[in-house]
Design a protein around this motif. Structure first.
Motif, PDB file in Angstrom:
ATOM      1  N   ASP A 256       0.861  -1.181   0.000  1.00  0.00           N
ATOM      2  CA  ASP A 256       0.000   0.000   0.000  1.00  0.00           C
ATOM      3  C   ASP A 256       0.898   1.231   0.000  1.00  0.00           C
ATOM      4  O   ASP A 256       1.904   1.271   0.707  1.00  0.00           O
ATOM      5  CB  ASP A 256      -0.893   0.037   1.237  1.00  0.00           C
ATOM      6  CG  ASP A 256      -1.982  -1.032   1.216  1.00  0.00           C
ATOM      7  OD1 ASP A 256      -2.115  -1.710   0.178  1.00  0.00           O
ATOM      8  OD2 ASP A 256      -2.685  -1.180   2.231  1.00  0.00           O
ATOM      9  N   HIS A 259      -2.630   5.471   3.261  1.00  0.00           N
ATOM     10  CA  HIS A 259      -4.059   5.336   3.537  1.00  0.00           C
ATOM     11  C   HIS A 259      -4.637   6.735   3.695  1.00  0.00           C
ATOM     12  O   HIS A 259      -4.010   7.610   4.293  1.00  0.00           O
ATOM     13  CB  HIS A 259      -4.311   4.511   4.798  1.00  0.00           C
ATOM     14  CG  HIS A 259      -3.838   3.089   4.672  1.00  0.00           C
ATOM     15  ND1 HIS A 259      -3.169   2.432   5.675  1.00  0.00           N
ATOM     16  CD2 HIS A 259      -3.918   2.220   3.635  1.00  0.00           C
ATOM     17  CE1 HIS A 259      -2.866   1.206   5.268  1.00  0.00           C
ATOM     18  NE2 HIS A 259      -3.308   1.062   4.029  1.00  0.00           N
ATOM     19  N   THR A 292      -9.592   6.144  -7.843  1.00  0.00           N
ATOM     20  CA  THR A 292     -10.178   6.013  -6.513  1.00  0.00           C
ATOM     21  C   THR A 292     -11.237   7.075  -6.299  1.00  0.00           C
ATOM     22  O   THR A 292     -12.277   6.834  -5.665  1.00  0.00           O
ATOM     23  CB  THR A 292      -9.081   6.147  -5.445  1.00  0.00           C
ATOM     24  OG1 THR A 292      -8.022   5.237  -5.741  1.00  0.00           O
ATOM     25  CG2 THR A 292      -9.625   5.876  -4.052  1.00  0.00           C
ATOM     26  N   LEU A 296     -15.089   6.644  -5.232  1.00  0.00           N
ATOM     27  CA  LEU A 296     -15.666   7.169  -3.997  1.00  0.00           C
ATOM     28  C   LEU A 296     -16.778   8.175  -4.268  1.00  0.00           C
ATOM     29  O   LEU A 296     -17.775   8.216  -3.535  1.00  0.00           O
ATOM     30  CB  LEU A 296     -14.574   7.816  -3.145  1.00  0.00           C
ATOM     31  CG  LEU A 296     -13.499   6.865  -2.606  1.00  0.00           C
ATOM     32  CD1 LEU A 296     -12.477   7.637  -1.784  1.00  0.00           C
ATOM     33  CD2 LEU A 296     -14.114   5.744  -1.784  1.00  0.00           C
ATOM     34  N   SER A 356     -11.589  11.763   1.981  1.00  0.00           N
ATOM     35  CA  SER A 356     -11.866  10.415   1.482  1.00  0.00           C
ATOM     36  C   SER A 356     -12.172   9.430   2.614  1.00  0.00           C
ATOM     37  O   SER A 356     -13.022   8.549   2.460  1.00  0.00           O
ATOM     38  CB  SER A 356     -10.684   9.914   0.644  1.00  0.00           C
ATOM     39  OG  SER A 356      -9.475   9.987   1.387  1.00  0.00           O
ATOM     40  N   HIS A 363     -10.521   2.429   3.072  1.00  0.00           N
ATOM     41  CA  HIS A 363     -10.339   2.059   1.664  1.00  0.00           C
ATOM     42  C   HIS A 363      -8.873   2.199   1.262  1.00  0.00           C
ATOM     43  O   HIS A 363      -8.091   2.885   1.925  1.00  0.00           O
ATOM     44  CB  HIS A 363     -11.185   2.960   0.764  1.00  0.00           C
ATOM     45  CG  HIS A 363     -10.660   4.360   0.664  1.00  0.00           C
ATOM     46  ND1 HIS A 363     -10.881   5.309   1.636  1.00  0.00           N
ATOM     47  CD2 HIS A 363      -9.905   4.958  -0.279  1.00  0.00           C
ATOM     48  CE1 HIS A 363     -10.293   6.438   1.297  1.00  0.00           C
ATOM     49  NE2 HIS A 363      -9.677   6.261   0.135  1.00  0.00           N
ATOM     50  N   ILE A 364      -8.513   1.550   0.182  1.00  0.00           N
ATOM     51  CA  ILE A 364      -7.167   1.671  -0.369  1.00  0.00           C
ATOM     52  C   ILE A 364      -7.215   2.691  -1.497  1.00  0.00           C
ATOM     53  O   ILE A 364      -8.094   2.637  -2.350  1.00  0.00           O
ATOM     54  CB  ILE A 364      -6.663   0.328  -0.912  1.00  0.00           C
ATOM     55  CG1 ILE A 364      -6.604  -0.703   0.224  1.00  0.00           C
ATOM     56  CG2 ILE A 364      -5.297   0.479  -1.553  1.00  0.00           C
ATOM     57  CD1 ILE A 364      -6.287  -2.091  -0.264  1.00  0.00           C
ATOM     58  N   CYS A 365      -6.271   3.607  -1.513  1.00  0.00           N
ATOM     59  CA  CYS A 365      -6.211   4.595  -2.592  1.00  0.00           C
ATOM     60  C   CYS A 365      -5.078   4.231  -3.548  1.00  0.00           C
ATOM     61  O   CYS A 365      -5.271   3.470  -4.471  1.00  0.00           O
ATOM     62  CB  CYS A 365      -6.028   6.002  -2.035  1.00  0.00           C
ATOM     63  SG  CYS A 365      -6.106   7.291  -3.311  1.00  0.00           S
ATOM     64  N   ARG A 438      -8.796  -5.782   2.760  1.00  0.00           N
ATOM     65  CA  ARG A 438      -8.799  -4.392   2.285  1.00  0.00           C
ATOM     66  C   ARG A 438      -8.913  -4.329   0.770  1.00  0.00           C
ATOM     67  O   ARG A 438      -9.688  -3.545   0.226  1.00  0.00           O
ATOM     68  CB  ARG A 438      -7.531  -3.661   2.743  1.00  0.00           C
ATOM     69  CG  ARG A 438      -7.643  -3.041   4.125  1.00  0.00           C
ATOM     70  CD  ARG A 438      -6.634  -1.917   4.308  1.00  0.00           C
ATOM     71  NE  ARG A 438      -5.259  -2.353   4.185  1.00  0.00           N
ATOM     72  CZ  ARG A 438      -4.399  -2.442   5.196  1.00  0.00           C
ATOM     73  NH1 ARG A 438      -4.793  -2.134   6.417  1.00  0.00           N
ATOM     74  NH2 ARG A 438      -3.155  -2.825   5.016  1.00  0.00           N
ATOM     75  N   THR A 442     -12.041  -2.808  -1.504  1.00  0.00           N
ATOM     76  CA  THR A 442     -11.826  -1.735  -2.481  1.00  0.00           C
ATOM     77  C   THR A 442     -12.262  -2.183  -3.871  1.00  0.00           C
ATOM     78  O   THR A 442     -12.881  -1.415  -4.617  1.00  0.00           O
ATOM     79  CB  THR A 442     -10.345  -1.322  -2.495  1.00  0.00           C
ATOM     80  OG1 THR A 442      -9.991  -0.833  -1.194  1.00  0.00           O
ATOM     81  CG2 THR A 442     -10.098  -0.229  -3.517  1.00  0.00           C
ATOM     82  N   LEU A 445     -16.010  -1.919  -4.084  1.00  0.00           N
ATOM     83  CA  LEU A 445     -16.450  -0.545  -4.319  1.00  0.00           C
ATOM     84  C   LEU A 445     -16.255  -0.136  -5.773  1.00  0.00           C
ATOM     85  O   LEU A 445     -17.113   0.525  -6.372  1.00  0.00           O
ATOM     86  CB  LEU A 445     -15.671   0.418  -3.412  1.00  0.00           C
ATOM     87  CG  LEU A 445     -16.178   0.658  -2.003  1.00  0.00           C
ATOM     88  CD1 LEU A 445     -15.231   1.601  -1.269  1.00  0.00           C
ATOM     89  CD2 LEU A 445     -17.586   1.235  -2.019  1.00  0.00           C
TER      90      LEU A 445
END
Length: 466
Positions: A256, A259, A292, A296, A356, A363-365, A438, A442, A445
């Motif tokens: 990642d 966050h 992302t 969102l 965000s 969430h993971i960006c 995670r 994501t 979504l």
């Protein structure tokens, strides 16, 4: 063809199309100035990108359109001098990393040549090639001739010239790798989400590993570099990485990148006129279609119990240019990574109304991806780099002032803004090991919001799962 003065007037009036045309017309001129100052194309390209960004932000201060060429030339010169001083302190590695993309026209001969450390290296490596291979390379790379011109001059078929160059550039890449040793090529954007790439570049490389971090001003340019295999590692938005992987690009998810860290910014005047309501903005600026932020925003709008009529529209604008689109009233709001929301708020043109993490906690960006071939053949180098990123995360926590200075340097925002952006409740660089829960959440979504077309096989996408 429109005169540059006409384009300039339109750009000063807020036309992004006109400014893009100005960029196209003046980019070679700017690159020439930067190259004369720096002598290295990687640095020169960075200087030119920085200069166009500065010019874009300062256009309102230009009083005489006739003076634009000299005004812009001074900006390029200043940016080149600044980058040259920085490079003297920590010079990034150069290499033939773009030579394998020549067949489809990117990059040109000038770029190929100037990615060597110096002319002596050019002559030395070309001298290692066989007679005909050396001849076509000299004509192509040193004299800048087209394929057709080389074929005509040597009296050979065009196909033969292309085959010779293909063979020669593969040989040159191998020779260059032998010359430079361990080089890891990293791509990122000038946004707070990618701070770890910036911090890692500033640290002393371990075990003799050379690190070259290249900044891109737009997502399409970073995607192109990944597709052309001119990057080994890249910081990229998770939904975009999933889409590229699903469509066959050989990348693996290894870490990642951060966050949280993005914000929704609305035109200050509109917020007052709408009685404080910010969700019903007509036109939104987003950094990319598969992002992302698209994910969102669609998720947020889908949760609203009152239907939107008419539905909001989106414009896709690179993060570095997104403030101007709000200032010029091309859009009513933007949703992207910091530090641009905080900067817009500081200058009084926008107001940050949501973050965000408020929309989808956890969430993971942006994530870090590695090319499969790099992970397979240079696993030790990848491990070294990932360790540097984790150390960079600890560095940000221990030395926030220095981290803010690094972010300020790479993005051009004031250091006070960088300090605000790096507050613990804004963005986090901890707990970066990928987890199945995670990434699955994501991906759900992204599918729900129709940002990606189909799911990605997590077992093949994640290099390691905790």
């Amino acid at each position: 063809m429109r005169d540059y003065r006409t384009l300039l007037e339109q750009a000063m009036g807020g036309s992004s199309t006109a400014f893009e045309e100005l960029v196209r017309r003046f980019q070679d001129h700017a690159l020439g100035i930067a190259m004369r100052r720096l002598g290295d194309l990687h640095l020169a390209q960075d200087a030119v990108q920085e200069a166009f960004l500065v010019a874009h932000l300062k256009l309102p201060t230009l009083k005489n359109p006739d003076s634009f060429p000299s005004w812009f030339s001074r900006i390029v010169t200043r940016c080149s001098i600044k980058l040259g001083k920085d490079a003297a302190k920590h010079r990034p590695a150069c290499g033939l990393d773009h030579i394998d993309t020549l067949a489809d026209g990117h990059p040109g001969p000038l770029e190929i040549m100037t990615r060597f450390q110096d002319r002596a290296m050019v002559s030395r490596l070309l001298g290692m090639l066989s007679g005909m291979d050396r001849e076509v390379c000299v004509l192509r790379y040193q004299h800048g001739l087209s394929y057709n011109s080389i074929a005509e001059q040597l009296g050979l078929p065009l196909g033969t010239i292309k085959r010779r160059l293909h063979k020669a550039r593969n040989t040159l890449v191998k020779l260059r790798e032998q010359e430079t040793g361990r080089v890891t090529r990293v791509g990122c954007l000038p946004i707070s989400d990618h701070l770890l790439a910036m911090v890692a570049q500033n640290q002393n490389p371990p075990n003799g590993q050379e690190l070259r971090t290249r900044r891109f001003l737009s997502w399409p340019s970073l995607i192109e570099a990944l597709r052309n295999d001119t990057l080994d590692v890249a910081f990229i938005m998770a939904p975009l990485a999933m889409e590229l992987r699903a469509k066959g690009l050989g990348i693996r998810y290894v870490l990642d990148g951060h966050h949280d860290g993005s914000s929704i910014t609305v035109n200050s005047k509109d917020l007052v006129n709408n009685g404080g309501s910010w969700r019903r903005q007509g036109t939104w600026a987003l950094p990319y279609r598969i992002s992302t932020h698209s994910m969102l925003l669609n998720h947020m709008l889908g949760q609203d119990p009152v239907p939107y009529d008419p539905s909001p529209t989106a414009k896709y604008i690179s993060p570095s240019y997104i403030i101007r689109s709000l200032r010029q009233r091309e859009v009513d709001a933007f949703f992207c990574s910091e530090p641009w929301g905080t900067r817009s708020e500081a200058e009084g043109t926008g107001r940050v109304v949501a973050r965000s993490r408020d929309i989808a906690p956890g969430h993971i960006c942006c994530i870090v991806v590695a090319r499969e071939a790099f992970a397979k053949h240079h696993g030790g180098m990848l491990d070294d780099y990932l360790q540097r990123l984790r150390e960079a995360g600890r560095f940000v926590r221990r030395r926030p002032e220095t981290a803010a200075a690094i972010l300020s340097h790479h993005t051009g925002v004031d250091q006070d803004i960088s300090r605000q952006v790096l507050a613990p409740d804004r963005v986090s660089f901890e707990d970066l090991t990928p987890t199945r829960d995670r990434i699955r959440a994501t991906m759900g979504l992204a599918l729900e919001s129709t940002v990606i077309e189909k799911s990605c096989d997590l077992d093949s996408f994640l290099l390691s799962i905790s």
